[in-house]
Design an enzyme around this catalytic site. Sequence first.
Site: not given
Ligand code: NHR
Ligand code: GAR
Length: 224
Positions: A116, A181
């Site tokens: 993240h 990262e």
């Molecule tokens: N799922 C769980 N249960 N727990 C976590 O810690 C998760 C997860 C799924 C993804 C990555 C996360 C990040 O690193 C991740 C961690 C997507 C969203 C989001 O709001 C938020 C955080 C992360 C990934 N997604 C929207 C949704 O409705 C869609 C956004 C889009 O498609 O652009 O799923 O940041």
């Molecule tokens: C990375 O910065 C990762 O940490 C972030 O998206 C980028 C993906 O880059 N992840 C999130 O924001 C998850 N919600 P990449 O596709 O080049 O690896």
Amino acid sequence: MSDRSTRRRRLVILISGGGSNLQSFMDACAEGSLNAEIAAVISNKVSAKGLERAANAGIPNIVLDHTEFPSRGEFDAALGDIIDSFSPDLVILAGFMRILTPPFVNRFLGRLMNIHPSLLPKYPGLHTHQRAIDAGDKKAGATVHFVTAELDGGPAIVQAEVPIFKKDTAEILAARVLEYEHHIYPLAAQWFCEGRLELDDGDVLLDNELLPEGGVCVEIRQKR
Ligand code: NHR
Ligand code: GAR
């Protein structure tokens, strides 16, 4: 050869976008700093550039379009079945942008990691870099953590800190964070593959020692 120490662990990597983190895993596997093989790459988006990286390297790559499922739960069940068909030791979220439901998280608990782009517990969710800049923060970073049902709330394994400079835009900062990262994520995966890292009842143990909140901190000295 004991299975415990030397078997190459199998990874399944989930992506939604560019796949530069995926690339860092491909490079680390090729170079030997990560003793693993990427069994498959799965994207929820057909347009994800990372799919091409996988295809070019001969890695099985699959699109599972979430918009074709009536609910998150059904998407997650199908996703879990595809992942299991590759028998992975570890599942890696690498820029995967779909929130996962508790049944999915529990199915892979302890072998599901995310990176993240913030210094968690600061800025869970989206738009982390803009939020850090708007708050006037002096530093930003990225956190590798075990995934739990709480979004970006699972316990941290390793963090990299990078400075925020006055003229930074979200894009500039994102690129600076991304570079680091690519160091810490394969590193965390290698610890897991060596059997040194485990999720134990909500705590992270590295070499049987409890990690502090934030995990191992890797401070990056900025060449400037
Ligand atoms: N799922 C769980 N249960 N727990 C976590 O810690 C998760 C997860 C799924 C993804 C990555 C996360 C990040 O690193 C991740 C961690 C997507 C969203 C989001 O709001 C938020 C955080 C992360 C990934 N997604 C929207 C949704 O409705 C869609 C956004 C889009 O498609 O652009 O799923 O940041
Ligand atoms: C990375 O910065 C990762 O940490 C972030 O998206 C980028 C993906 O880059 N992840 C999130 O924001 C998850 N919600 P990449 O596709 O080049 O690896």
